[in-house]
Motif scaffolding. Structure first.
Motif, PDB file in Angstrom:
ATOM      1  N   THR A 174      61.443 -48.502 -38.281  1.00  0.00           N
ATOM      2  CA  THR A 174      62.128 -48.019 -36.875  1.00  0.00           C
ATOM      3  C   THR A 174      62.678 -49.167 -35.842  1.00  0.00           C
ATOM      4  OG1 THR A 174      59.903 -48.258 -35.757  1.00  0.00           O
ATOM      5  CG2 THR A 174      60.119 -46.373 -36.676  1.00  0.00           C
ATOM      6  N   PHE A 175      62.462 -49.967 -35.909  1.00  0.00           N
ATOM      7  CA  PHE A 175      63.121 -51.427 -34.557  1.00  0.00           C
ATOM      8  C   PHE A 175      63.864 -51.087 -34.976  1.00  0.00           C
ATOM      9  CE2 PHE A 175      58.408 -52.473 -35.207  1.00  0.00           C
ATOM     10  CZ  PHE A 175      58.217 -52.217 -33.768  1.00  0.00           C
ATOM     11  N   ALA A 176      64.820 -51.009 -36.209  1.00  0.00           N
ATOM     12  CA  ALA A 176      66.726 -51.152 -36.356  1.00  0.00           C
ATOM     13  C   ALA A 176      66.930 -49.828 -35.088  1.00  0.00           C
ATOM     14  CB  ALA A 176      66.469 -51.405 -38.077  1.00  0.00           C
ATOM     15  N   ARG A 177      66.466 -48.928 -35.943  1.00  0.00           N
ATOM     16  CA  ARG A 177      66.709 -47.321 -35.820  1.00  0.00           C
ATOM     17  C   ARG A 177      67.372 -47.432 -33.863  1.00  0.00           C
ATOM     18  NH1 ARG A 177      62.569 -44.551 -39.507  1.00  0.00           N
ATOM     19  NH2 ARG A 177      63.668 -45.257 -41.126  1.00  0.00           N
ATOM     20  N   PHE A 178      66.042 -48.290 -33.205  1.00  0.00           N
ATOM     21  CA  PHE A 178      66.196 -48.390 -31.604  1.00  0.00           C
ATOM     22  C   PHE A 178      66.894 -49.109 -31.189  1.00  0.00           C
ATOM     23  CE2 PHE A 178      61.450 -48.563 -32.361  1.00  0.00           C
ATOM     24  CZ  PHE A 178      61.490 -50.302 -31.606  1.00  0.00           C
ATOM     25  N   SER A 179      66.878 -50.659 -31.905  1.00  0.00           N
ATOM     26  CA  SER A 179      67.517 -51.730 -31.748  1.00  0.00           C
ATOM     27  C   SER A 179      68.978 -51.392 -30.434  1.00  0.00           C
ATOM     28  CB  SER A 179      67.654 -52.859 -32.688  1.00  0.00           C
ATOM     29  OG  SER A 179      68.687 -52.296 -33.388  1.00  0.00           O
ATOM     30  N   ALA A 180      70.049 -50.601 -30.511  1.00  0.00           N
ATOM     31  CA  ALA A 180      70.879 -50.140 -29.355  1.00  0.00           C
ATOM     32  C   ALA A 180      70.870 -49.987 -28.133  1.00  0.00           C
ATOM     33  CB  ALA A 180      71.691 -49.275 -30.940  1.00  0.00           C
ATOM     34  N   VAL A 181      69.818 -49.545 -28.089  1.00  0.00           N
ATOM     35  CA  VAL A 181      68.716 -48.933 -26.939  1.00  0.00           C
ATOM     36  C   VAL A 181      68.767 -49.600 -26.287  1.00  0.00           C
ATOM     37  CG1 VAL A 181      67.355 -47.481 -27.423  1.00  0.00           C
ATOM     38  CG2 VAL A 181      68.729 -47.079 -25.599  1.00  0.00           C
ATOM     39  N   THR A 182      67.939 -50.938 -26.523  1.00  0.00           N
ATOM     40  CA  THR A 182      66.802 -52.066 -25.521  1.00  0.00           C
ATOM     41  C   THR A 182      67.824 -52.858 -25.287  1.00  0.00           C
ATOM     42  OG1 THR A 182      66.929 -53.937 -27.759  1.00  0.00           O
ATOM     43  CG2 THR A 182      65.091 -51.842 -27.854  1.00  0.00           C
ATOM     44  N   ASP A 183      68.953 -53.727 -25.622  1.00  0.00           N
ATOM     45  CA  ASP A 183      69.686 -54.170 -24.774  1.00  0.00           C
ATOM     46  C   ASP A 183      70.012 -53.776 -23.252  1.00  0.00           C
ATOM     47  OD1 ASP A 183      69.218 -56.185 -26.701  1.00  0.00           O
ATOM     48  OD2 ASP A 183      71.645 -56.063 -27.041  1.00  0.00           O
ATOM     49  N   GLY A 184      70.037 -53.917 -22.847  1.00  0.00           N
ATOM     50  CA  GLY A 184      70.157 -54.029 -21.394  1.00  0.00           C
ATOM     51  C   GLY A 184      69.471 -52.747 -20.240  1.00  0.00           C
ATOM     52  N   HIS A 185      67.816 -52.695 -21.071  1.00  0.00           N
ATOM     53  CA  HIS A 185      66.751 -51.486 -20.693  1.00  0.00           C
ATOM     54  C   HIS A 185      65.204 -53.036 -20.669  1.00  0.00           C
ATOM     55  CE1 HIS A 185      68.797 -47.783 -19.748  1.00  0.00           C
ATOM     56  NE2 HIS A 185      69.552 -48.604 -21.369  1.00  0.00           N
ATOM     57  N   LEU A 186      65.895 -53.978 -20.002  1.00  0.00           N
ATOM     58  CA  LEU A 186      64.920 -54.648 -20.023  1.00  0.00           C
ATOM     59  C   LEU A 186      64.068 -54.719 -18.793  1.00  0.00           C
ATOM     60  CD1 LEU A 186      62.837 -57.304 -20.641  1.00  0.00           C
ATOM     61  CD2 LEU A 186      64.284 -59.014 -19.480  1.00  0.00           C
ATOM     62  N   PRO A 187      64.361 -54.004 -17.524  1.00  0.00           N
ATOM     63  CA  PRO A 187      63.733 -53.630 -16.471  1.00  0.00           C
ATOM     64  C   PRO A 187      62.973 -52.939 -16.972  1.00  0.00           C
ATOM     65  CG  PRO A 187      65.890 -54.497 -15.756  1.00  0.00           C
ATOM     66  CD  PRO A 187      66.013 -54.106 -17.212  1.00  0.00           C
ATOM     67  N   ALA A 188      63.477 -51.487 -17.560  1.00  0.00           N
ATOM     68  CA  ALA A 188      62.669 -50.352 -17.447  1.00  0.00           C
ATOM     69  C   ALA A 188      61.860 -50.538 -18.979  1.00  0.00           C
ATOM     70  CB  ALA A 188      63.679 -49.385 -17.990  1.00  0.00           C
ATOM     71  N   MET A 189      61.763 -50.908 -19.688  1.00  0.00           N
ATOM     72  CA  MET A 189      60.957 -51.287 -20.601  1.00  0.00           C
ATOM     73  C   MET A 189      59.374 -52.332 -19.773  1.00  0.00           C
ATOM     74  SD  MET A 189      63.401 -52.861 -23.862  1.00  0.00           S
ATOM     75  CE  MET A 189      62.108 -52.754 -25.034  1.00  0.00           C
ATOM     76  N   LEU A 190      60.101 -53.231 -19.217  1.00  0.00           N
ATOM     77  CA  LEU A 190      58.607 -53.707 -18.576  1.00  0.00           C
ATOM     78  C   LEU A 190      58.364 -52.919 -17.066  1.00  0.00           C
ATOM     79  CD1 LEU A 190      60.693 -57.065 -16.747  1.00  0.00           C
ATOM     80  CD2 LEU A 190      58.770 -57.010 -19.119  1.00  0.00           C
ATOM     81  N   ALA A 191      59.062 -51.657 -16.929  1.00  0.00           N
ATOM     82  CA  ALA A 191      58.181 -50.624 -15.806  1.00  0.00           C
ATOM     83  C   ALA A 191      57.666 -49.853 -17.070  1.00  0.00           C
ATOM     84  CB  ALA A 191      59.287 -50.149 -15.457  1.00  0.00           C
ATOM     85  N   ALA A 192      57.704 -50.001 -17.786  1.00  0.00           N
ATOM     86  CA  ALA A 192      56.717 -48.954 -19.177  1.00  0.00           C
ATOM     87  C   ALA A 192      55.816 -49.161 -18.995  1.00  0.00           C
ATOM     88  CB  ALA A 192      58.432 -48.444 -19.986  1.00  0.00           C
ATOM     89  N   VAL A 193      55.885 -50.764 -19.514  1.00  0.00           N
ATOM     90  CA  VAL A 193      54.713 -51.373 -20.130  1.00  0.00           C
ATOM     91  C   VAL A 193      53.507 -51.202 -18.997  1.00  0.00           C
ATOM     92  CG1 VAL A 193      53.909 -52.886 -21.336  1.00  0.00           C
ATOM     93  CG2 VAL A 193      55.863 -52.514 -22.410  1.00  0.00           C
TER      94      VAL A 193
END
Length: 511
Positions: free
Chosen positions: A152-171
């Protein structure tokens, strides 16, 4: 206020037991019952009613989630929403992935508007980006939970770059909803890619000192760039969640994040070493990076063949950076996944060679040579195990009585529950507490102790309020100015103190 039948019977049984023990009238016995005991009695009354148990456990304070991968913690729906905002595409095959455009090319569809334009593809994408609805061989799914999970990680890796703030907020949002006050999440800064660039092409002869000397000139610029990167990401996460406008941080804004930088054990040795150098150097100077880890499937052929070398790398760097703490994935293996010879030493080497303070997973402990002696050492030295019940089930097929959770607890090893990759697994921390109760017979006192242990063994900076084995900082034997001053200087002690107060409020609410 009327008391429901189940709860009334529980109280009657509990009061009767107290009467027998204390030798007094039921009313007098009941008045002496502590809020903690009343809460434990309520837990026992509802433990076989999973709906009520989930409500109870969701509201229960849970301390820290110490085994959490930032990318794997994000739900597929969020990734697809970010992909739509970024103008990315979704492939249209049986296992859709998020990819770059143009989206009008064959086999691609725009992520934007996918929910209404092609809900069937949207649903398949969620399944492909997670373990939702996974069935071996169904709808193009991979043949094992292990393969589906890690792919699964390879399938969503294209969208992780540039979204570190949103990822921190989601966690933070998920943790707050789950009454988790601290998350130790694995994340490598973007700056690390520039630092390790070219490592793959460097000659490698296994001389760690020579390799380190070649990397050291780039460390100051790397750590400075990472600090700026994380400052910007955290400030943006605060902005998205409105934290700056709050005089006191509450809800998601109150969740504390600690970061673990990591090496990827399936890469060539010079790349892994460069990643680990970066991780140690960062943890040495930035208190937000609280530890170092090594990740990726432990059964991968490269991970297996290089395992002993990776442990020596970690030991070498640990000697150079003695303040840096290690939480290492080890023993995420099961009989049949690899030959028996590969089950006999991974946890031991992580402890005895690399110097790990915590072990992630530790599932194959019963196959380790000298397992009892290793358990004794872990108990004596307070080397904790991060237990991930759902991912061990999904990836390894190990659950229930086959899982070593009880073995670790009986040996006196510090044990904590954690989520691993809650977005990929489609779970939350409450789910792990529920599984521990239902599948392993843990009761309220056990779960409360594990929640407290999670902060006792967390890599938070500062002096502890208490250690994993008990005791209390002299300044906080009782509340007062001395204790307030102590807590103000120690993020670790402050969160431990807060958890104790949270438990007091939770148990009072059960009365």
């Amino acid at each position: 206020m009327a008391i429901g039948g189940h709860r009334f019977r529980a109280w009657a049984i509990y009061a009767g037991a107290l009467l027998a023990l204390l030798g007094g009238p039921a009313g007098a016995a009941a008045s002496s019952v502590t809020p903690e005991a009343r809460t434990a009695a309520r837990f026992d009354a509802i433990v076989h009613d999973r709906a009520k148990l989930r409500l109870f456990l969701r509201a229960m304070p849970k301390g820290g989630d110490l085994h959490n991968h930032l990318a794997g913690a994000i739900y597929a729906e969020d990734f697809l929403a970010w992909a739509a905002a970024d103008g990315l595409c979704v492939t249209t095959g049986s296992l859709p992935a998020i990819v770059a455009g143009p989206c009008d090319a064959p086999g691609k569809a725009a992520a934007q508007g996918l929910t209404t334009r092609d809900p069937a593809l949207y649903g398949r994408a969620i399944n492909a980006l997670s373990m939702r609805n996974y069935q071996p061989g169904a709808d193009g799914a991979l043949p094992s939970g292990h393969d589906q999970f890690f792919s699964t990680f390879a399938r969503f890796s294209a969208v992780t770059d540039g979204h570190l703030p949103a990822m921190l907020a989601a966690v933070r949002e998920q943790a707050a909803d789950d009454h988790v006050s601290y998350v130790e999440t694995s994340v490598n800064p973007v700056a690390m890619y520039a630092f390790v660039k070219g490592s793959r092409d460097r000659p490698w002869d296994g001389d760690f000192a020579k390799a380190l000397a070649g990397l050291e000139p780039g460390i100051p610029a790397f750590t400075a760039r990472t600090r700026r990167e994380m400052d910007t990401a955290e400030a943006e996460a605060d902005r998205q969640q409105g934290c700056a406008a709050k005089p006191v941080r509450t809800g998601p804004c109150a969740v504390v994040l600690g970061y673990q930088a990591f090496g990827v054990r399936v890469l060539p040795p010079p790349v892994v070493f460069a990643q680990l150098v970066a991780a140690f150097a960062l943890a040495d100077v930035d208190p937000r990076f609280v530890g170092v880890n090594i990740v990726a499937p432990e059964d991968d052929p490269t991970a297996l063949s290089d395992y002993a070398m990776h442990m020596r790398m970690l030991a070498f760097l640990h000697a150079r950076y003695p303040k840096v703490k290690l939480s290492l994935h080890a023993g995420e293996l099961a009989l049949g996944l690899v030959p028996p010879r590969d089950l006999r030493f991974h946890i031991r080497d992580a402890v005895e060679v690399a110097g790990a303070s915590r072990i992630g997973h530790g599932v194959d402990i019963v196959h380790e040579d000298g397992a009892q002696a290793l358990l004794d050492r872990m108990a004596n030295d307070g080397i904790a195990v991060e237990i991930n019940l759902t991912s061990n089930d999904l990836i390894l097929g190990v659950k229930g009585a086959d899982h070593p959770l009880t073995l670790y607890r009986q040996a006196g090893v510090p044990v904590v529950l954690s989520t691993d990759d809650e977005g990929v697994s489609r779970i939350d921390m409450t789910n792990e507490y529920l599984r521990a109760a239902v599948e392993h017979g843990l009761r309220y006192a056990d779960l409360k102790a594990m929640a407290r242990t999670s902060l006792d063994v967390a890599f938070l900076p500062g002096e502890p309020l208490r250690g994993w084995a008990g005791g209390r900082a002299p300044a906080c034997i009782k509340a007062g100015k001395a204790c307030d001053a102590f807590l103000a200087k120690s993020p670790k002690a402050a969160l431990q103190w807060k958890l104790d107060r949270d438990f007091e409020a939770f148990e009072k609410a059960q009365s």
